[in-house]
Design a protein around this motif. Structure first.
Motif, mmCIF file in Angstrom:
data_model
loop_
_atom_site.group_PDB
_atom_site.id
_atom_site.type_symbol
_atom_site.label_atom_id
_atom_site.label_comp_id
_atom_site.label_asym_id
_atom_site.label_seq_id
_atom_site.Cartn_x
_atom_site.Cartn_y
_atom_site.Cartn_z
ATOM 1 N N VAL A 9 10.726 -4.422 -23.997
ATOM 2 C CA VAL A 9 9.805 -3.635 -24.832
ATOM 3 C C VAL A 9 10.533 -3.170 -26.093
ATOM 4 O O VAL A 9 10.007 -3.291 -27.203
ATOM 5 C CB VAL A 9 9.235 -2.434 -24.045
ATOM 6 N N ARG A 10 11.739 -2.665 -25.929
ATOM 7 C CA ARG A 10 12.526 -2.162 -27.064
ATOM 8 C C ARG A 10 12.704 -3.247 -28.133
ATOM 9 O O ARG A 10 12.549 -2.995 -29.327
ATOM 10 C CB ARG A 10 13.888 -1.691 -26.554
ATOM 11 N N MET A 11 13.022 -4.458 -27.683
ATOM 12 C CA MET A 11 13.221 -5.565 -28.623
ATOM 13 C C MET A 11 11.923 -5.888 -29.373
ATOM 14 O O MET A 11 11.927 -6.119 -30.574
ATOM 15 C CB MET A 11 13.684 -6.805 -27.857
ATOM 16 N N ARG A 12 10.801 -5.853 -28.678
ATOM 17 C CA ARG A 12 9.526 -6.248 -29.277
ATOM 18 C C ARG A 12 8.920 -5.144 -30.149
ATOM 19 O O ARG A 12 8.294 -5.427 -31.157
ATOM 20 C CB ARG A 12 8.538 -6.635 -28.180
ATOM 21 N N ASP A 54 5.047 -13.959 -22.332
ATOM 22 C CA ASP A 54 5.457 -13.178 -23.503
ATOM 23 C C ASP A 54 4.236 -12.722 -24.289
ATOM 24 O O ASP A 54 4.197 -11.604 -24.798
ATOM 25 C CB ASP A 54 6.363 -14.014 -24.406
ATOM 26 N N ALA A 55 3.234 -13.590 -24.366
ATOM 27 C CA ALA A 55 2.013 -13.249 -25.119
ATOM 28 C C ALA A 55 1.302 -12.051 -24.499
ATOM 29 O O ALA A 55 0.795 -11.193 -25.225
ATOM 30 C CB ALA A 55 1.074 -14.448 -25.176
ATOM 31 N N ALA A 56 1.282 -11.977 -23.173
ATOM 32 C CA ALA A 56 0.630 -10.842 -22.505
ATOM 33 C C ALA A 56 1.378 -9.549 -22.811
ATOM 34 O O ALA A 56 0.758 -8.526 -23.155
ATOM 35 C CB ALA A 56 0.549 -11.082 -21.002
ATOM 36 N N LEU A 57 2.704 -9.565 -22.692
ATOM 37 C CA LEU A 57 3.489 -8.367 -22.987
ATOM 38 C C LEU A 57 3.317 -7.965 -24.450
ATOM 39 O O LEU A 57 3.082 -6.796 -24.753
ATOM 40 C CB LEU A 57 4.966 -8.607 -22.660
ATOM 41 N N TRP A 68 -0.118 -6.263 -24.995
ATOM 42 C CA TRP A 68 -0.181 -4.875 -24.514
ATOM 43 C C TRP A 68 0.594 -3.937 -25.447
ATOM 44 O O TRP A 68 0.129 -2.846 -25.764
ATOM 45 C CB TRP A 68 0.335 -4.760 -23.089
ATOM 46 N N ILE A 69 1.773 -4.366 -25.867
ATOM 47 C CA ILE A 69 2.562 -3.525 -26.773
ATOM 48 C C ILE A 69 1.809 -3.310 -28.082
ATOM 49 O O ILE A 69 1.715 -2.177 -28.573
ATOM 50 C CB ILE A 69 3.955 -4.143 -27.025
ATOM 51 N N GLU A 70 1.245 -4.367 -28.623
ATOM 52 C CA GLU A 70 0.488 -4.244 -29.874
ATOM 53 C C GLU A 70 -0.707 -3.312 -29.720
ATOM 54 O O GLU A 70 -1.019 -2.540 -30.626
ATOM 55 C CB GLU A 70 0.053 -5.616 -30.374
#
Length: 109
Positions: A11-14, A89-92, A95-97
């Protein structure tokens, strides 16, 4: 309660590409804030996402998602996403976005 350090690192990286992001350990997990408003966090091995009340019901219909509850009280507008909902990766990223967009829509703290 411990939290998944690998998930937090991911999460931190993204989330780091967004401005105004800070992080804080809280409630046994870690939260990522945008301009002081919580966007996403990691609790145990799940992603906590602030989706807002308007997007809450739709978010609950997605794979691996269940209500976030604090001390037995459901927190409307907040959800938890298990590994089943974070398999790509697309799902994570999605959600972050979503969490960042909601937090960014609030006045800075």
């Amino acid at each position: 309660m411990a939290y998944s350090k690998p998930l937090a690192d991911d999460v931190r990286m993204r989330i780091g590409r967004h401005s105004g992001v800070t992080e804080r350990e809280m409630f046994g997990g870690i939260g990522f804030m945008v301009e002081g408003n919580m966007a996403v966090g990691v609790s145990d091995d799940e992603l906590m996402v602030r989706v807002g009340k308007d997007a809450y019901e739709e978010a609950l219909s997605r794979p691996g998602v269940h209500p976030f509850d604090m001390s037995g009280r459901e927190m409307k507008g907040w959800i938890l996403v298990s590994a089943a909902g974070l398999q790509t990766d697309a799902a994570l990223d999605s959600w972050i976005e979503q969490g960042v967009a909601f937090a960014g829509s609030l006045p800075p703290k």
